[in-house]
Design a protein around this motif. Structure first.
Motif, short mmCIF file in Angstrom:
data_model
loop_
_atom_site.label_atom_id
_atom_site.label_comp_id
_atom_site.label_asym_id
_atom_site.label_seq_id
_atom_site.Cartn_x
_atom_site.Cartn_y
_atom_site.Cartn_z
N GLU A 119 11.06 7.05 -9.26
CA GLU A 119 10.66 7.71 -7.72
C GLU A 119 10.47 7.12 -6.92
OE1 GLU A 119 9.94 12.41 -9.51
OE2 GLU A 119 8.75 10.68 -10.08
N GLU A 120 9.46 6.10 -7.52
CA GLU A 120 8.71 5.06 -6.55
C GLU A 120 9.41 4.43 -5.80
OE1 GLU A 120 5.70 3.06 -7.87
OE2 GLU A 120 6.01 1.04 -6.63
N ALA B 272 -0.43 3.79 5.15
CA ALA B 272 0.01 4.08 4.07
C ALA B 272 1.21 5.56 4.06
CB ALA B 272 -0.02 3.76 2.70
N ALA C 258 -1.87 8.25 -10.88
CA ALA C 258 -1.85 10.09 -10.26
C ALA C 258 -2.22 10.94 -11.67
CB ALA C 258 0.22 10.19 -10.49
N TYR D 131 4.71 7.21 4.72
CA TYR D 131 5.88 6.49 4.63
C TYR D 131 6.62 7.14 5.67
CZ TYR D 131 4.48 8.50 0.24
OH TYR D 131 3.69 8.23 -1.57
N MET E 213 6.28 15.75 -6.26
CA MET E 213 6.41 14.67 -8.02
C MET E 213 5.14 15.70 -8.31
SD MET E 213 7.44 12.15 -7.06
CE MET E 213 8.88 12.47 -5.49
N LEU F 223 7.59 5.35 -11.44
CA LEU F 223 8.55 4.11 -10.99
C LEU F 223 10.03 3.99 -10.30
CD1 LEU F 223 7.61 1.29 -10.86
CD2 LEU F 223 9.02 0.72 -12.90
N VAL G 284 11.15 6.38 -2.05
CA VAL G 284 10.03 5.71 -0.93
C VAL G 284 10.57 4.06 -0.57
CG1 VAL G 284 7.55 4.40 -0.64
CG2 VAL G 284 8.64 6.25 -1.80
N PHE H 43 -5.14 5.06 2.81
CA PHE H 43 -5.67 3.60 2.59
C PHE H 43 -6.24 3.44 3.92
CE2 PHE H 43 -2.75 4.31 -0.88
CZ PHE H 43 -3.02 3.75 -1.77
N GLU I 201 1.04 -0.96 0.10
CA GLU I 201 0.06 0.34 -0.07
C GLU I 201 0.65 1.11 0.36
OE1 GLU I 201 -2.79 0.07 3.30
OE2 GLU I 201 -4.36 -1.05 2.58
N ILE I 202 2.18 0.97 0.72
CA ILE I 202 2.80 2.28 0.79
C ILE I 202 2.89 2.34 -0.31
CG2 ILE I 202 4.91 2.89 1.89
CD1 ILE I 202 4.37 2.12 4.20
N LEU I 203 3.69 1.69 -1.66
CA LEU I 203 4.54 1.67 -2.54
C LEU I 203 3.24 2.53 -3.37
CD1 LEU I 203 7.02 -0.65 -3.33
CD2 LEU I 203 7.23 1.22 -2.52
N GLU I 204 2.00 1.90 -3.56
CA GLU I 204 0.75 2.47 -3.72
C GLU I 204 0.72 4.03 -3.82
OE1 GLU I 204 -1.74 -1.80 -4.87
OE2 GLU I 204 -2.32 -0.83 -3.42
N ALA I 205 0.78 4.13 -2.47
CA ALA I 205 0.31 5.73 -1.79
C ALA I 205 1.66 5.97 -2.71
CB ALA I 205 -0.07 5.97 -0.95
N ALA I 206 2.57 6.50 -3.65
CA ALA I 206 3.57 6.94 -3.76
C ALA I 206 3.61 7.10 -5.29
CB ALA I 206 4.78 6.17 -3.83
N ARG I 207 2.47 6.38 -6.18
CA ARG I 207 1.58 6.11 -7.16
C ARG I 207 0.50 6.70 -6.94
NH1 ARG I 207 0.92 0.05 -9.12
NH2 ARG I 207 3.27 -0.04 -7.75
N MET I 208 -0.14 7.03 -6.01
CA MET I 208 -0.97 7.98 -6.13
C MET I 208 0.02 8.72 -6.28
SD MET I 208 -3.82 6.17 -6.55
CE MET I 208 -5.35 7.43 -5.91
N ASP I 209 0.48 9.14 -5.23
CA ASP I 209 1.21 11.07 -5.72
C ASP I 209 2.10 11.31 -6.41
OD1 ASP I 209 -0.04 10.82 -3.17
OD2 ASP I 209 1.17 10.52 -1.94
N GLY I 210 1.65 10.73 -7.03
CA GLY I 210 2.60 10.75 -9.15
C GLY I 210 3.48 10.54 -9.13
N ALA I 211 4.46 9.33 -8.42
CA ALA I 211 6.13 9.44 -8.35
C ALA I 211 6.09 8.07 -9.11
CB ALA I 211 6.06 8.50 -6.55
#
Ligand SMILES: Nc1ncnc2c1ncn2[C@@H]1O[C@H](COP(=O)(O)OP(=O)(O)O)[C@@H](O)[C@H]1O
Ligand SMILES: [Mg+2]
Lengths: 276, 290, 333
Positions: free
Chosen positions: A183-184, C85, C73, C87, C102, A181, A188, C81, A169-179
């Protein structure tokens, strides 16, 4: 299990453990001790324990053998180089298998492990001939390549077991946040995996530093790391106990220290995560 | 988590590793197989005719092969016995309440970090040497004749050295397993009236069983390929007394430069290792699902 | 803007169809709650909207634009979540700043939005802490803060309160509702808790096994459930269902009556039974009544304290106009 243990019992346990620990450690202790003796004292009968003229002359002598530093440096380059190269190849693979598992992920992991089971001697001839052909014999580059390949499965496995403990979920959060691959992974995943990566690096440096099949068979003088250099003391003319001890002490000291720091991770790495 | 985009990225990320390992496995393996059916000696220039299974016939009927096979088995079984039994006892000991456990554990684990050439040479020269070794001094002071370990009991000596290197591994893993044993499970058994012995028998041993399996299998993989320890101590001798399969193949290939024969030996070594590997993979594969 | 339209959206994992083709319209500014039992596909549906999973077929339009090609994004959605989630290696400030970093938003603007979000969420004092040093409720707020600063077209929440203890849950529920009133942004909120659904939603979507059972305002679902599943899922304590002669008397296969729509008396009524357990909450009293000959137990909710005890015989009278009638397929008649 907070149950009282009698101090006597505890003392007895401690005494037994100390005795056995000392016995097992003795060869290392004796090597270090001998490295400070003169050659005569080193083979004295009865052996001298502490009452000898402590000297650093063996260390000076070993270091003056023009090549010692070269071999030490070879060990550093080969173990660190193969580890970093392996890490660069393994991180993406471990990311993929830990966070985008597919139907075949398990098979791929097991297959990677199986390459580790290929006995080195089974491919000694072709590798030797290939290296001769490519001019890689007795080069640091050649050893870096071989050691990277042998240890790659271990690196991937260790990273995989560490990555799997990071919630997706943390990586998915990063993906949602616009990171992206990249940057993810860099912003993160890697910062979160620092402890796991550190142990992976440590274990791998240890394994590469002590590797003694390919380093002995693929090097002569130029690229020989310490494993091969020390082996040269096995010829009779090299029989100087004190100098052998000094060279050995220097060869094992850095790894002994690293090893002590990575005891716990060692278990996980060497058992491919089967025992934690 | 998986969009087609992510899955495509994953394939891309995993491919360098797969390609490299595939190449590392297939290319040399194919070459070994190919060389093994040629008459090919680096010392004898000329063409390398196809000879079918001739190399295998020579290799497998060579008395050195039988000796090497027996030595390999003796080495593996001997070291396994020492390290598993010794490791279990040491793990049990270190799991007891005591002062400064960390220090004793470090002392016990240290040999694992010593490079094989160093540990072999230290044992060979400083302990087992019949003139200057500590054992010789010890024997003399007890009024016994010095014993030339590496000449008179070469295989035993090598088992000794290799056991010293691998005892820490077994200890460390069994100790880790022991400490991961759920204390509540033991307490529950205690509440159920199980005595110390039956708790050990019915809870500790089965729990350690898995770790012990892993130790046996992983050690076996490494022990089948023991090389440096033999190279710097006995060179496989006297005669073939301490030659194992790995050393035999090395001698054929890089000492006698018989590529064909060495390759045939390599294939035999691979087959042997694979038999062990199958069991190891099963054991590890099971844990993957958990 | 935050208008989301699902057209024949279908999702299968391998051969398993988790969401059969489904249509749904979510209007701008609406607070929509997906509710249903665990495993019914709520998270999957939310993740399809977010773009974390691909639809197997069908289309999701966000503000009229097809989204199939848009990575998560680029959809202008923010997600909170279940596990928050956050960081763990970044401070609260860095966590909240991450999406803006970002998006390459200027540092000044970043600071402005962080300050605004922090003060709205009572996080100002904690900006320099790591998530590990925060309580569950505070972590939840950070996750919300991280979503707010992106100024998304819609917020997606996946069971955000399920890791909090009961008291905090009520507080956060109110905070999220207030946030919605203040921002007037579309929110899609997933929960298995019908109380959250009833208290927060403008529109509830009841799901079962990936299928939409009913869509409507909370009171609409309460008063007019389309079938037995919705009737049983919405409302607490659960609606009583009665089959057999008593149902037949009402010309139905099954009748349903909510516990609060049954009058209880010690002396007279339509049905007779014996009190099993009586739960005295002070504000209400719940009776679980056996031996009615209607169903295993009939639950009754009486307002205030009613001094009937375990084992006593009571009489029940359902309020006739509140009886729900269902046919043999479970549909409302
Ligand atoms: N990645 C996946 N692969 C296979 N099946 C999945 C996957 N994700 C969810 N499922 C299945 O889809 C169904 C719905 O899951 P989910 O959306 O998480 O339910 P909910 O959030 O309503 O509890 C479950 O039966 C679950 O097992
Ligand atoms: Mg869910």
């Amino acid at each position: 299990m907070a149950r009282a243990v009698t101090p006597q019992r505890k003392a007895l346990n401690t005494a037994i453990a100390a005795l056995i620990g000392a016995l097992i450690f003795f060869p290392i202790f004796w090597t270090v001790l001998t490295s400070f003796k003169t050659e005569t004292q080193a083979i004295a009968d009865p052996p001298v324990w502490f009452a000898f003229d402590w000297t650093l002359e063996n260390y000076t002598a070993v270091n003056q053998r023009s090549d010692y530093l070269l071999h030490f440096w070879n060990s550093v380059v080969i173990s660190v180089g193969s580890t970093l190269l392996g890490l660069m190849i393994a991180v993406p693979a471990a990311w993929a298998m830990a966070f985008v598992p597919g139907r075949r992920t398990k098979d791929i992991l097991m297959w990677m492990l199986s390459t580790k089971m290929l006995p080195s001697v089974g491919v000694l001839v072709p590798i030797y001939l290939l290296f001769r052909q490519l001019g890689l014999l007795d080069t640091r580059m050649g050893l870096v390549i071989v050691l990277t390949l042998i240890n790659l499965p271990i690196i991937i496995w260790m990273l995989y077991t560490y990555f799997r403990e990071i919630p997706g979920e943390i990586l998915e959060a990063a993906r949602m946040d616009g990171a992206s691959l990249r940057e993810e992974v860099t912003h993160v995943l890697l910062p979160m995996a620092v402890p796991g990566m550190a142990s992976t690096v440590l274990l791998n440096i240890i394994l590469a530093w002590n590797e003694a099949f390919w380093t002995l068979n693929l090097t002569a003088a130029k690229a020989a790391p310490l494993t091969a250099f020390i082996a040269s003391y096995s010829s009779p003319e090299g029989l100087f106990y004190a100098k052998l001890s000094a060279a050995s002490t220097m060869a094992i000291a850095p790894i002994l220290i690293m090893g002590w720091f990575s005891q716990k991770q060692l278990v996980r790495g060497l058992t491919f995560g089967a025992v934690k | 988590m998986a969009t087609t985009h992510a899955r495509a990225a994953a394939r891309l990320m995993i491919s360098p590793s797969v390609i490299l390992l595939l190449g590392w496995m297939l290319i040399p393996l194919g070459m070994t197989l190919y060389f093994s059916v040629l008459r090919y000696n680096l010392l004898m220039p000329g063409d390398n005719p196809f000879v079918g299974i001739e190399n295998y016939q020579y290799f497998l009927t060579d008395p050195a092969f039988t000796a090497a096979l027996i030595n390999t088995l003796a080495l593996v079984v001997g070291v396994l016995a020492v390290t598993i039994i010794g490791g279990t006892l040491l793990a049990l000991l270190l799991d007891q309440p005591m002062w400064a456990t960390g220090i004793w554990r470090i002392l016990v684990i240290a040999p694992f970090f010593v490079m094989p050439t160093v540990s072999a040479l230290v044992w060979k020269n400083m302990f087992m040497n019949p003139v200057n070794g500590l054992f010789a001094h010890l024997f003399k002071s007890l009024g016994l004749a010095p014993f030339d370990f590496l000449a008179q009991a070469p295989l035993f000596s090598i088992i000794w050295i290799v056991s010293w290197q691998w005892l820490p591994f077994a200890t460390l893993i069994l100790l880790t397993a022991m400490q991961s044993l759920d204390r509540e499970q033991i307490e529950a058994a205690e509440m159920d009236g199980a005595g110390a012995l039956s708790r050990f028998r019915h809870i500790t041993i089965p729990h350690l069983g898995r770790a012990a399996t892993v130790v046996v299998l992983i050690e076996t993989i490494f022990l089948l390929s023991v090389f440096a320890e033999i190279l710097v101590t006995t060179n496989g001798g006297p005669g073939n007394a301490s030659t194992n399969l790995t050393y035999l193949v090395y001698a054929e290939s890089l000492l006698r430069f018989d590529v064909g024969m060495g390759s045939a030996g390599g294939v035999v070594a691979i087959i042997l290792a694979n038999i062990v590997a199958i069991f190891l993979m099963r054991a590890i594969g099971k844990n993957l699902d958990a | 803007m935050g208008q989301i339209t699902l057209k024949k959206v279908r999702k299968a994992f391998g051969d398993v169809e988790v969401i059969p083709p489904l249509d749904l319209q979510i209007n701008d500014g609406e607070f929509v709650v997906f509710v249903g039992p665990s495993g019914c596909g709520k998270s999957t549906l939310l993740r399809l909207i977010a773009g974390l999973e691909d639809v197997s077929s069908g289309e999701i339009e966000i503000d009229g634009r097809p989204s199939a090609e848009l990575p998560p994004a680029k959809r202008g959605l923010a997600m909170v979540f279940q596990s928050y989630a956050l960081y763990p290696h970044m401070s609260v400030r860095k966590n909240i700043a991450f999406p803006m970093k970002m998006a390459k938003i200027s540092q000044d603007e970043q600071n402005r939005r962080i300050e605004a979000a922090a003060s709205a969420l009572n996080l100002t004092e904690y900006l320099d802490r790591k998530p590990g040093q925060l309580s569950g409720g505070q972590r939840q707020r950070v996750a919300i803060g991280r979503a707010i600063v992106r100024e998304p077209a819609a917020f997606l929440f996946d069971e955000p309160l399920s890791n909090l203890d009961a008291a905090l849950r009520v507080g956060m529920r109110l905070e999220i509702s207030e946030l919605h009133k203040r921002l007037a942004t579309t929110m899609i909120y997933v929960t298995h808790d019908q109380i959250e659904a009833m208290t927060m939603a403008d529109k509830i979507v009841v799901l079962r096994a990936g299928r939409i059972e009913q869509v409507g305002a909370p009171l609409e679902l309460y008063e007019n459930p389309r079938n037995i599943f919705v009737a049983g899922f919405i409302g607490s304590p659960r609606m009583n269902f009665i089959e057999g002669p008593e149902a037949a008397r009402h010309n139905a296969h099954t009748i349903g009556i909510r516990p609060e729509h049954i009058d209880v008396s010690a002396t007279e009524g339509d049905w007779q039974g014996r009190i099993g357990v009586a739960e005295h909450l002070g504000s209400d009293t719940y009776f679980h009544i056996h031996d009615t000959g209607l169903a295993e137990t009939v639950t009754v909710r009486a307002s205030g304290e009613v001094t009937l005890r375990h084992g006593e015989t009571v009489f029940l009278t359902p309020q006739a106009e509140k009886i729900h009638r269902f046919d043999n397929e479970g549909l409302k008649q």
